[in-house]
Motif scaffolding. Structure first.
Motif, PDB file in Angstrom:
ATOM      1  N   TRP A 158      11.693  -2.776   4.392  1.00 54.74           N
ATOM      2  CA  TRP A 158      11.493  -2.839   2.934  1.00 54.74           C
ATOM      3  C   TRP A 158      11.304  -1.446   2.351  1.00 54.74           C
ATOM      4  CZ3 TRP A 158       9.869  -7.589   0.056  1.00 54.74           C
ATOM      5  CH2 TRP A 158       9.566  -7.333  -1.289  1.00 54.74           C
ATOM      6  N   THR A 159      10.433  -0.645   2.964  1.00 52.05           N
ATOM      7  CA  THR A 159      10.086   0.658   2.377  1.00 52.05           C
ATOM      8  C   THR A 159      11.004   1.784   2.817  1.00 52.05           C
ATOM      9  OG1 THR A 159       8.510   1.103   4.171  1.00 52.05           O
ATOM     10  CG2 THR A 159       7.653  -0.002   2.205  1.00 52.05           C
ATOM     11  N   ALA A 160      12.099   1.446   3.493  1.00 50.43           N
ATOM     12  CA  ALA A 160      13.023   2.494   3.961  1.00 50.43           C
ATOM     13  C   ALA A 160      13.843   3.079   2.815  1.00 50.43           C
ATOM     14  CB  ALA A 160      13.961   1.943   5.046  1.00 50.43           C
ATOM     15  N   GLU A 161      13.874   2.406   1.678  1.00 52.52           N
ATOM     16  CA  GLU A 161      14.626   2.950   0.531  1.00 52.52           C
ATOM     17  C   GLU A 161      13.747   3.050  -0.706  1.00 52.52           C
ATOM     18  OE1 GLU A 161      17.842   0.500  -0.739  1.00 52.52           O
ATOM     19  OE2 GLU A 161      16.644  -1.303  -0.826  1.00 52.52           O
TER      20      GLU A 161
ATOM     21  N   ARG B 174      11.598 -16.078  -3.332  1.00 49.90           N
ATOM     22  CA  ARG B 174      11.926 -15.973  -1.909  1.00 49.90           C
ATOM     23  C   ARG B 174      13.211 -15.174  -1.700  1.00 49.90           C
ATOM     24  NH1 ARG B 174      10.170 -19.421   2.281  1.00 49.90           N
ATOM     25  NH2 ARG B 174      11.434 -19.292   4.179  1.00 49.90           N
ATOM     26  N   GLN B 175      14.186 -15.422  -2.557  1.00 49.29           N
ATOM     27  CA  GLN B 175      15.447 -14.704  -2.438  1.00 49.29           C
ATOM     28  C   GLN B 175      15.271 -13.222  -2.753  1.00 49.29           C
ATOM     29  OE1 GLN B 175      18.308 -15.694  -1.081  1.00 49.29           O
ATOM     30  NE2 GLN B 175      18.933 -13.557  -1.331  1.00 49.29           N
ATOM     31  N   TRP B 176      14.425 -12.913  -3.742  1.00 41.89           N
ATOM     32  CA  TRP B 176      14.142 -11.504  -4.054  1.00 41.89           C
ATOM     33  C   TRP B 176      13.507 -10.810  -2.853  1.00 41.89           C
ATOM     34  CZ3 TRP B 176       9.183  -9.140  -4.655  1.00 41.89           C
ATOM     35  CH2 TRP B 176       9.239  -7.808  -5.070  1.00 41.89           C
ATOM     36  N   VAL B 177      12.548 -11.477  -2.232  1.00 41.63           N
ATOM     37  CA  VAL B 177      11.884 -10.914  -1.054  1.00 41.63           C
ATOM     38  C   VAL B 177      12.897 -10.669   0.058  1.00 41.63           C
ATOM     39  CG1 VAL B 177      10.263 -11.445   0.825  1.00 41.63           C
ATOM     40  CG2 VAL B 177       9.607 -11.860  -1.564  1.00 41.63           C
ATOM     41  N   LEU B 178      13.716 -11.659   0.351  1.00 45.29           N
ATOM     42  CA  LEU B 178      14.696 -11.520   1.425  1.00 45.29           C
ATOM     43  C   LEU B 178      15.709 -10.411   1.130  1.00 45.29           C
ATOM     44  CD1 LEU B 178      15.295 -15.277   2.289  1.00 45.29           C
ATOM     45  CD2 LEU B 178      14.203 -13.559   3.749  1.00 45.29           C
ATOM     46  N   SER B 179      16.003 -10.205  -0.143  1.00 44.71           N
ATOM     47  CA  SER B 179      16.964  -9.158  -0.503  1.00 44.71           C
ATOM     48  C   SER B 179      16.404  -7.761  -0.233  1.00 44.71           C
ATOM     49  CB  SER B 179      17.348  -9.274  -1.982  1.00 44.71           C
ATOM     50  OG  SER B 179      16.293  -8.826  -2.834  1.00 44.71           O
ATOM     51  N   LYS B 180      15.073  -7.643  -0.151  1.00 47.63           N
ATOM     52  CA  LYS B 180      14.434  -6.350   0.075  1.00 47.63           C
ATOM     53  C   LYS B 180      14.194  -6.067   1.563  1.00 47.63           C
ATOM     54  CE  LYS B 180      12.687  -4.276  -3.075  1.00 47.63           C
ATOM     55  NZ  LYS B 180      13.165  -3.143  -3.895  1.00 47.63           N
TER      56      LYS B 180
ATOM     57  N   GLY C 103       0.821  -1.199   0.000  1.00 48.93           N
ATOM     58  CA  GLY C 103       0.000   0.000   0.000  1.00 48.93           C
ATOM     59  C   GLY C 103       0.856   1.250   0.000  1.00 48.93           C
ATOM     60  N   HIS C 104       2.189   1.058  -0.059  1.00 52.33           N
ATOM     61  CA  HIS C 104       3.132   2.180  -0.041  1.00 52.33           C
ATOM     62  C   HIS C 104       4.143   2.103  -1.180  1.00 52.33           C
ATOM     63  CE1 HIS C 104       1.933   3.689   3.978  1.00 52.33           C
ATOM     64  NE2 HIS C 104       1.535   2.445   4.110  1.00 52.33           N
ATOM     65  N   VAL C 105       4.356   0.903  -1.696  1.00 54.26           N
ATOM     66  CA  VAL C 105       5.263   0.715  -2.834  1.00 54.26           C
ATOM     67  C   VAL C 105       4.604  -0.245  -3.807  1.00 54.26           C
ATOM     68  CG1 VAL C 105       7.370   1.109  -1.477  1.00 54.26           C
ATOM     69  CG2 VAL C 105       6.452  -1.213  -1.689  1.00 54.26           C
ATOM     70  N   GLY C 106       5.143  -0.291  -5.007  1.00 49.09           N
ATOM     71  CA  GLY C 106       4.656  -1.249  -5.981  1.00 49.09           C
ATOM     72  C   GLY C 106       5.484  -2.514  -5.975  1.00 49.09           C
ATOM     73  N   GLY C 107       5.055  -3.459  -6.796  1.00 48.49           N
ATOM     74  CA  GLY C 107       5.794  -4.705  -6.938  1.00 48.49           C
ATOM     75  C   GLY C 107       5.397  -5.396  -8.219  1.00 48.49           C
ATOM     76  N   PRO C 108       6.265  -6.233  -8.770  1.00 52.31           N
ATOM     77  CA  PRO C 108       5.936  -6.927 -10.016  1.00 52.31           C
ATOM     78  C   PRO C 108       4.772  -7.889  -9.829  1.00 52.31           C
ATOM     79  CG  PRO C 108       7.945  -7.840  -9.031  1.00 52.31           C
ATOM     80  CD  PRO C 108       7.594  -6.611  -8.244  1.00 52.31           C
TER      81      PRO C 108
END
Length: 254
Positions: A251-254, A207-213, A149-154
């Protein structure tokens, strides 16, 4: 000099309604509120699931009851809430997702996600708030939103659209309802390990993409949401309204 006293996090004597309360974040919210002393009503579509959860909570010494309710059925929602004693805490946790690329979004998927994530949230809240105002009671409305609700995603255009809308709804409600001492806030989790996210998180690359964020380096757990729910429901958050509590590991800090 007198020392200040910390406001109570206890919810004794308060009635709480949790939609989607039989699994995942909703179940965590129901248990957390009951542990803090609230009398909790668990609402979900499947009667057998509601009965199982209520019995388990009762066995653990918690004050709980349940109702089998399709929260997208506005007439049924209004009828149930009109007959119930007012709920001073509402957690709108029921939600869903149908992910696809933007080019592949269908009208059916769009309508299904919006009906559950946005329309049901609005009309359940409207019914609960109406009873509170009628009774002259304060209240805390908590929408389970999302970091999306604050950033987008693929592949999440519809889901993100629904949660951005919930964020706007929450702020507008807070403005209107402040005079009635009814607070409205959102909790915005990152990816929490639940049945809803299990399929996507089983893909190693995703899962790795999520963890990287996630800056804290781990997926969320249902327990990570329980404290924030109690905080927003309690007198400890008496001056908190129109806010978004991001439980996203950074996640949304950057």
């Amino acid at each position: 000099m007198s020392l200040p006293s910390t406001p109570s996090f206890r919810l004794d004597g308060k009635r709480a309604l949790v939609t989607g309360g039989t699994r995942g974040i909703g179940l965590g919210a129901a248990v957390a509120l009951a542990e803090a002393g609230a009398h909790v009503t668990v609402a979900a579509r499947t009667a057998a699931d509601v009965e199982t959860v209520v019995n388990q909570m009762a066995d653990a010494g918690m004050a709980a009851e349940g109702v089998a309710l399709d929260i997208t059925d506005v007439s049924a929602v209004r009828a149930f809430i009109a007959e119930a004693e007012p709920f001073q805490v509402l957690v709108n946790s029921a939600g869903g997702a149908r992910h696809s690329s933007f080019a592949d979004i269908t009208e059916v998927d769009y309508q299904a996600v919006m009906a559950l994530n946005l329309s049901a949230t609005l009309f359940v809240s409207q019914a609960v708030v109406g009873r509170l105002i009628q009774a002259g009671l304060p209240g805390s409305i908590i929408h389970v939103s999302s970091q999306m609700g604050h950033v987008g995603g693929p592949n999440r255009a519809v889901y993100a659209a629904s949660k951005f809308a919930v964020e706007g709804l929450s702020k507008a409600m807070a403005i209107e309802l402040g005079a009635n001492n009814i607070r409205v806030n959102t909790i915005c989790p990152t990816f929490i390990e639940t049945e809803l996210t299990a399929k996507n998180l089983s893909d190693p690359a995703f899962r790795q993409w999520v963890l990287s964020k996630i800056k804290l380096g781990r997926l969320g757990r249902v327990e990570d949401i329980m404290g924030p729910v109690v905080f927003l429901a309690s007198d400890a958050a008496q001056l908190v309204t129109g806010a978004s509590l991001l439980v996203d590991g950074g996640w949304t800090a950057e």
